[in-house]
Motif scaffolding. Structure first.
Motif, mmCIF file in Angstrom:
data_model
loop_
_atom_site.group_PDB
_atom_site.id
_atom_site.type_symbol
_atom_site.label_atom_id
_atom_site.label_comp_id
_atom_site.label_asym_id
_atom_site.label_seq_id
_atom_site.Cartn_x
_atom_site.Cartn_y
_atom_site.Cartn_z
ATOM 1 N N UNK A 100 -49.774 -18.198 -34.937
ATOM 2 C CA UNK A 100 -48.450 -17.697 -35.280
ATOM 3 C C UNK A 100 -48.168 -16.457 -34.444
ATOM 4 N N UNK A 101 -47.134 -16.492 -33.627
ATOM 5 C CA UNK A 101 -46.746 -15.329 -32.848
ATOM 6 C C UNK A 101 -45.496 -14.696 -33.457
ATOM 7 N N UNK A 102 -45.651 -13.455 -33.892
ATOM 8 C CA UNK A 102 -44.564 -12.707 -34.526
ATOM 9 C C UNK A 102 -44.010 -11.760 -33.467
ATOM 10 N N UNK A 103 -42.972 -12.180 -32.784
ATOM 11 C CA UNK A 103 -42.486 -11.473 -31.605
ATOM 12 C C UNK A 103 -41.112 -10.851 -31.795
ATOM 13 N N UNK A 104 -40.482 -11.091 -32.936
ATOM 14 C CA UNK A 104 -39.195 -10.451 -33.204
ATOM 15 C C UNK A 104 -39.361 -8.945 -33.351
ATOM 16 N N UNK A 105 -40.484 -8.532 -33.922
ATOM 17 C CA UNK A 105 -40.679 -7.136 -34.277
ATOM 18 C C UNK A 105 -42.164 -6.800 -34.248
ATOM 19 N N UNK A 106 -42.473 -5.533 -34.426
ATOM 20 C CA UNK A 106 -43.855 -5.090 -34.591
ATOM 21 C C UNK A 106 -43.960 -4.323 -35.904
ATOM 22 N N UNK A 107 -45.133 -3.775 -36.143
ATOM 23 C CA UNK A 107 -45.313 -2.824 -37.236
ATOM 24 C C UNK A 107 -44.848 -1.435 -36.800
ATOM 25 N N UNK A 108 -44.529 -0.597 -37.769
ATOM 26 C CA UNK A 108 -44.274 0.811 -37.476
ATOM 27 C C UNK A 108 -45.497 1.473 -36.854
ATOM 28 N N UNK A 109 -46.684 0.917 -37.139
ATOM 29 C CA UNK A 109 -47.932 1.497 -36.628
ATOM 30 C C UNK A 109 -48.332 0.960 -35.257
ATOM 31 N N UNK A 192 -56.152 -18.749 -23.223
ATOM 32 C CA UNK A 192 -57.461 -18.617 -22.581
ATOM 33 C C UNK A 192 -58.602 -18.794 -23.581
ATOM 34 N N UNK A 193 -58.310 -18.567 -24.873
ATOM 35 C CA UNK A 193 -59.329 -18.758 -25.907
ATOM 36 C C UNK A 193 -59.286 -20.174 -26.482
ATOM 37 N N UNK A 194 -58.496 -21.057 -25.869
ATOM 38 C CA UNK A 194 -58.492 -22.454 -26.273
ATOM 39 C C UNK A 194 -57.400 -22.865 -27.223
ATOM 40 N N UNK A 195 -56.437 -21.987 -27.481
ATOM 41 C CA UNK A 195 -55.345 -22.326 -28.389
ATOM 42 C C UNK A 195 -54.470 -23.420 -27.771
ATOM 43 N N UNK A 196 -54.050 -24.366 -28.618
ATOM 44 C CA UNK A 196 -53.277 -25.529 -28.165
ATOM 45 C C UNK A 196 -51.781 -25.385 -28.372
ATOM 46 N N UNK A 197 -51.360 -24.399 -29.163
ATOM 47 C CA UNK A 197 -49.940 -24.280 -29.430
ATOM 48 C C UNK A 197 -49.606 -22.986 -30.137
ATOM 49 N N UNK A 198 -48.304 -22.702 -30.201
ATOM 50 C CA UNK A 198 -47.803 -21.503 -30.867
ATOM 51 C C UNK A 198 -46.675 -21.868 -31.811
ATOM 52 N N UNK A 199 -46.661 -21.199 -32.941
ATOM 53 C CA UNK A 199 -45.504 -21.218 -33.833
ATOM 54 C C UNK A 199 -44.851 -19.859 -33.703
ATOM 55 N N UNK A 200 -43.564 -19.833 -33.321
ATOM 56 C CA UNK A 200 -42.844 -18.583 -33.112
ATOM 57 C C UNK A 200 -42.033 -18.239 -34.359
ATOM 58 N N UNK A 201 -42.301 -17.082 -34.907
ATOM 59 C CA UNK A 201 -41.633 -16.621 -36.120
ATOM 60 C C UNK A 201 -40.198 -16.207 -35.816
ATOM 61 N N UNK A 264 -48.234 -26.823 -27.035
ATOM 62 C CA UNK A 264 -47.212 -27.229 -28.003
ATOM 63 C C UNK A 264 -46.515 -25.981 -28.534
ATOM 64 N N UNK A 265 -45.195 -25.956 -28.443
ATOM 65 C CA UNK A 265 -44.403 -24.795 -28.843
ATOM 66 C C UNK A 265 -43.438 -25.183 -29.957
ATOM 67 N N UNK A 266 -43.474 -24.427 -31.044
ATOM 68 C CA UNK A 266 -42.625 -24.716 -32.199
ATOM 69 C C UNK A 266 -41.999 -23.419 -32.701
ATOM 70 N N UNK A 267 -40.704 -23.460 -32.966
ATOM 71 C CA UNK A 267 -40.000 -22.289 -33.441
ATOM 72 C C UNK A 267 -39.506 -22.444 -34.872
ATOM 73 N N UNK A 268 -39.317 -21.304 -35.528
ATOM 74 C CA UNK A 268 -38.706 -21.257 -36.864
ATOM 75 C C UNK A 268 -37.247 -20.850 -36.714
ATOM 76 N N UNK A 269 -36.344 -21.705 -37.172
ATOM 77 C CA UNK A 269 -34.913 -21.443 -37.134
ATOM 78 C C UNK A 269 -34.450 -21.113 -38.547
ATOM 79 N N UNK A 270 -34.114 -19.856 -38.793
ATOM 80 C CA UNK A 270 -33.582 -19.491 -40.110
ATOM 81 C C UNK A 270 -32.176 -18.929 -39.991
#
Length: 519
Positions: A100-109, A192-201, A264-270
């Motif tokens: 899960x890649x959370x790329x809309x925002x980060x933490x305050x920290x 590079x660590x072998x991940x096959x896909x991402x879910x984009x938040x 494999x790339x998958x997005x969340x549409x809200x």
């Protein structure tokens, strides 16, 4: 490594929320080693891949979706070595791994935001800062998805920063070259660590109006079309300027280029309005493989929703099917009466629909939405509208592995959320019951694969007389399925051999009865 798998194609994806999957250390919280130990159960279901919800370092202001380092593992959950073991074992079991890649925002920290607050203008440019209006109020009228203002004042910079979700999640500026370079580096790190896909938040919310115009008001009769709880002030606006999905859709070509063709790339549409059209814009040969909407999990979803949805998709099948997740109440309760019969109805419905399919941990057990007291809940969205929030905390109650009282085989400690499952809910109990929800889900997924239901050559639907009727032709034959959405019994669709059914007696489907048969 990833060369043990072909690219995922219309996969069945099993979502794992790490904190609630399985605990191996006695802390009461799940961990990566628990995921490793549970992979055999997941593989036995007949799924194609796992999606692991965020496991990155985080203050957990929003359940781990406020990230301080996208290329590390939260020490409470394990180590990068633990993650590598998951990838290795998953691939040995024939499972792809998505993160899960959370790329809309980060933490305050996040180090970038900390530097921005301390006066680093290069770091500040990676976020969205604006001066106050002359009277000190926020730059725009934008409302966050969680219900409050989308701007928070920072006294050190003497500016407002944008956050379309929780105030602890400052929004990144996706037009900024540094942000784009970092996203590419993050994706490279995990592949590079072998991940096959991402879910984009929250992929439809990455871009905003550079001119910072106010959102127009939504007329009361239009508010139901806007994604969000009906009593949330967020639904009072047309989100034309704080979220610009059209620019985001074009940006997906860049994301695809960074990822390469085999991921494999998958997005969340809200976004809500025009959800199917937007999802289709985000997907295609040079964009995302799939983008899912919330249409199928809207409370009380019935035939009108299904007719509109299937007609709008019109055979493209780039919208994954799903009924529950870490963000939604358990589907047997939200979309049914909370029983195992409701779970079987939804299992068969999801199993016969073309395209990708998503299951959430515990969904295979037919778990109902558990009751929680306010003192048990930490989710900001649930608390903002307590007790009428979306039920995200209930969906995150740890899943039961055994019948052990109180801990249910999830932990040797005290579960971080109370586990009050009914007797017989656990994996161990259902393994021993051939009529369990678990046994039914396995049958569905076995048939989905054997009958090639995710990839039909022909597909048609109708919604006459309270029944959703599906006709499918695949390389394995012709099939017809019926799903009774009304409150009276309805005849089973005509056809040949019954392949699988639930709630069927003497040629009649009971309310929420379902059947799949050869045509």
């Amino acid at each position: 490594m990833r060369d043990t798998l072909t690219k995922l194609d219309r996969p069945t994806i099993y979502e794992i929320y790490p904190r609630s999957f399985r605990d191996t250390t006695g802390t009461g919280e799940g961990d990566l080693a628990g995921i490793l130990n549970g992979l055999d159960h997941v593989a036995a279901l007949g799924v194609d891949a796992i999606w692991i919800a965020p496991f990155y370092p985080s203050p957990r202001a929003d359940g781990g979706y406020d990230v301080t380092d996208h290329c590390a593992v939260d020490s409470r959950l394990g180590t990068l070595e633990d993650f590598d073991h998951i990838v290795e074992k998953a691939h040995a079991l024939g499972l792809g791994v998505m993160v899960d890649l959370v790329l809309k925002h980060t933490s305050l920290d996040h180090p970038w935001f900390v530097a921005a607050v301390e006066g680093d203008d290069t770091a500040a440019a990676r976020y969205v800062w604006r001066d106050a209006k002359p009277d000190g109020t926020a730059p725009t009228n934008w409302i966050s998805y969680f219900g409050g203002p989308a701007w928070t004042w920072n006294h050190k910079r003497r500016q407002y920063y944008l956050h379309q979700y929780a105030s602890e999640q400052p929004a990144l500026d996706h037009r900024n070259p540094d942000v784009q370079a970092e996203i590419r580096a993050i994706m490279d790190f995990w592949t590079a660590r072998g991940v096959d896909g991402f879910r984009f938040d929250a992929v439809t919310s990455w871009f905003h109006d550079p001119d910072f115009r106010d959102n127009p008001a939504a007329p009361p009769d239009e508010r139901s079309r806007i994604e969000g709880l009906p009593f949330n002030p967020y639904t009072h606006q047309f989100h034309r300027h704080d979220m610009m999905p059209q620019e985001g859709a074009a940006h997906m070509a860049r994301i695809r280029d960074w990822a390469g063709p085999d991921v494999f790339l998958m997005g969340e549409n809200n976004f809500g309005i025009a959800s199917v059209e937007i999802a289709l814009e985000y997907t295609g040969p040079e964009r995302l493989d799939a983008c899912y909407t919330t249409d199928t999990v809207k409370c009380g979803a019935g035939l009108a929703v299904w007719d509109e949805l299937l007609s709008a998709i019109n055979g493209t099948w780039r919208l994954p099917w799903w009924f529950e997740s870490h963000d939604q109440a358990r589907s047997p309760t939200q979309l049914g009466d909370g029983t195992a019969a409701a779970a079987r109805f939804l299992a068969l419905l999801g199993g016969v629909l073309p395209g990708a399919l998503m299951l959430y941990q515990g969904q295979e057990l037919g778990l109902p939405q558990p009751h929680l007291d306010r003192k048990d809940v930490e989710d900001p969205y649930d608390l903002a509208f307590w007790p009428d929030g979306p039920g995200r905390s209930g969906a995150r109650v740890p899943i039961p592995w055994t019948e052990a009282p109180g801990t249910w085989g999830f932990t040797d400690g005290t579960p971080w959320l109370p586990m009050r499952w009914a007797p017989g809910a656990s994996i161990a109990a259902q393994e021993a019951d051939p009529d369990s929800a678990l046994a039914f889900q396995r049958k569905v997924l076995k048939l989905r694969r054997a009958l090639e239901l995710a990839r039909p050559e022909r597909f048609a639907h109708d919604t006459a007389d309270g029944v959703l009727r599906l006709e499918m032709e695949t390389g394995a034959g012709r099939f017809v399925a019926g799903f009774n959405f009304c409150d009276q019994a309805r005849p089973v669709p005509e056809g040949g051999e019954v392949v699988l059914s639930s709630g069927v007696d003497n040629g009649q489907m009971r309310p929420r009865g379902a059947v799949l048969r050869r045509a």
